[in-house]
Write a protein that holds these residues in place. Structure first.
Motif, mmCIF file in Angstrom:
data_model
loop_
_atom_site.group_PDB
_atom_site.id
_atom_site.type_symbol
_atom_site.label_atom_id
_atom_site.label_comp_id
_atom_site.label_asym_id
_atom_site.label_seq_id
_atom_site.Cartn_x
_atom_site.Cartn_y
_atom_site.Cartn_z
ATOM 1 N N GLN A 116 14.224 18.945 12.954
ATOM 2 C CA GLN A 116 13.572 18.121 13.979
ATOM 3 C C GLN A 116 14.175 18.459 15.337
ATOM 4 O O GLN A 116 15.385 18.344 15.514
ATOM 5 C CB GLN A 116 13.788 16.645 13.684
ATOM 6 C CG GLN A 116 13.448 16.210 12.276
ATOM 7 C CD GLN A 116 11.996 16.422 11.912
ATOM 8 O OE1 GLN A 116 11.718 16.852 10.834
ATOM 9 N NE2 GLN A 116 11.077 16.132 12.790
ATOM 10 N N ALA A 165 9.160 18.404 17.701
ATOM 11 C CA ALA A 165 8.538 19.411 16.834
ATOM 12 C C ALA A 165 9.394 19.576 15.577
ATOM 13 O O ALA A 165 10.562 19.213 15.555
ATOM 14 C CB ALA A 165 8.423 20.745 17.561
ATOM 15 N N THR A 166 8.787 20.131 14.546
ATOM 16 C CA THR A 166 9.502 20.372 13.299
ATOM 17 C C THR A 166 9.491 21.861 12.985
ATOM 18 O O THR A 166 8.429 22.449 12.799
ATOM 19 C CB THR A 166 8.847 19.603 12.133
ATOM 20 O OG1 THR A 166 8.840 18.210 12.441
ATOM 21 C CG2 THR A 166 9.609 19.825 10.836
ATOM 22 N N ASP A 170 13.066 18.162 19.626
ATOM 23 C CA ASP A 170 12.174 17.901 20.766
ATOM 24 C C ASP A 170 10.747 17.569 20.335
ATOM 25 O O ASP A 170 9.781 18.083 20.889
ATOM 26 C CB ASP A 170 12.164 19.097 21.718
ATOM 27 C CG ASP A 170 13.529 19.382 22.313
ATOM 28 O OD1 ASP A 170 14.270 18.417 22.568
ATOM 29 O OD2 ASP A 170 13.860 20.570 22.504
#
Length: 135
Positions: free
Chosen positions: A114, A118-119, A116
């Motif tokens: 994880q 996003a993943t 910012d």
């Protein structure tokens, strides 16, 4: 980036016959050339969590869910940048024992990082030597 090799250490402490608390350290490094200069990318994972273990003869299938952190470091032109992010890693495999205390581990892990909002997703294939645990 693809990391074709790395170092992997896993330790499990049995709670009972089907549950262990697992800890894992994994480190991957890659150096490649960019604009005629070497770029080094290093990624380390530190995690812990439950490991569910089955028993079938000399085989010990397992499934686990580890949570922890990924630390990345990028080095280029004598400068470096690093950071850590939350990560979770489901995985499964089998420990196949060929003696009472020594065997081989074959497994696959999915790592989700994880960062910012996003993943990031990684797949890790594990092949290694296992000590203890066949009893």
């Amino acid at each position: 980036e693809n990391f074709p090799a790395g170092v992997f250490v896993s330790l499990g402490v049995g709670v009972n016959s089907w549950l262990a608390i697992a800890g894992e350290l994994a480190s991957n490094r890659k150096t490649y050339s960019e604009l005629g200069e070497d770029v080094t990318l290093k990624v380390d994972f530190y995690g812990a969590g439950p490991r569910f273990v089955g028993r079938s003869g000399r085989a010990r299938p397992y499934g686990q869910l580890l949570v922890g952190a990924v630390r990345g470091k990028l080095s280029f032109l004598g400068e470096s940048e690093s950071g850590s992010e939350f990560a979770w890693q489901p995985g499964a495999g089998v420990d196949a024992y060929f003696s009472p205390n020594v065997g081989m581990r074959f497994g696959v892990n999915g790592r989700f990082i994880q960062s910012d909002g996003a993943t990031g997703k990684e797949v890790q294939i594990v092949v290694g030597i296992v000590f203890g645990g066949a009893r």
